[in-house]
Design an enzyme around this catalytic site. Sequence first.
Site, PDB file in Angstrom:
ATOM      1  CE  LYS A   1      27.936  53.235  92.000  1.00 44.00           C
ATOM      2  NZ  LYS A   1      28.968  53.164  90.943  1.00 44.00           N
TER       3      LYS A   1
ATOM      4  CG  HIS B   1      33.212  53.485  80.504  1.00 47.17           C
ATOM      5  ND1 HIS B   1      31.985  54.717  80.523  1.00 47.17           N
ATOM      6  CD2 HIS B   1      33.446  53.283  81.591  1.00 47.17           C
ATOM      7  CE1 HIS B   1      31.803  54.691  81.836  1.00 47.17           C
ATOM      8  NE2 HIS B   1      32.721  53.668  82.539  1.00 47.17           N
TER       9      HIS B   1
ATOM     10  CB  SER C   1      29.720  57.728  84.734  1.00 41.52           C
ATOM     11  OG  SER C   1      30.029  56.669  83.717  1.00 41.52           O
TER      12      SER C   1
ATOM     13  NE  ARG D   1      39.001  56.870  86.687  1.00 43.65           N
ATOM     14  CZ  ARG D   1      37.801  57.111  87.350  1.00 43.65           C
ATOM     15  NH1 ARG D   1      36.864  57.554  86.578  1.00 43.65           N
ATOM     16  NH2 ARG D   1      37.518  56.474  88.381  1.00 43.65           N
TER      17      ARG D   1
END
Length: 159
Positions: A42, A18, A129, A91
């Site tokens: 979440k 990040h 994360s 990514r």
Amino acid sequence: MTKKAIYPGSFDPVTFGHMDIITRASCIADELVIGVLNNRAKNPLFSLEERVSMIKEMTGDMPNVTVASFDGLLVEFMNEIGATLIVRGLRAVTDFEYELQIAQANHVQDSKIETIFLTTDPKYSYLSSTIVKEFASYGGNIANFVPECFIDRIYKKYQ
């Protein structure tokens, strides 16, 4: 004309990946808002306030970076703050497929909104994360994943 961008995410917790995107995006945009999402779907490890505080701690020396929380649609929040550019980190190819759909949907909602993709530094291409939380939950070493100042705070969440 000032270009105001937003880098949205949960940042639960903020990782070196990040921070790489934040640092690079802050060089592209005149103003960069880190938009910390309050995602009701979440169950975050850190509260919204803790996540905002952690990012402020890491970006305090970046004069064109601010941190704000939001819930609801990103497009609506962007209209509130006057941002027209979304920054997203990629990514892998799987990230691109998902992010492309979201970018196109956001553009359909508001044609003034554009999304730029920054590919992650290869040394962070595996990092998320979720991986941080998985390792931390078993007491694994997370020193290569997150800033040192957050390591103890993360482990304490699992005690």
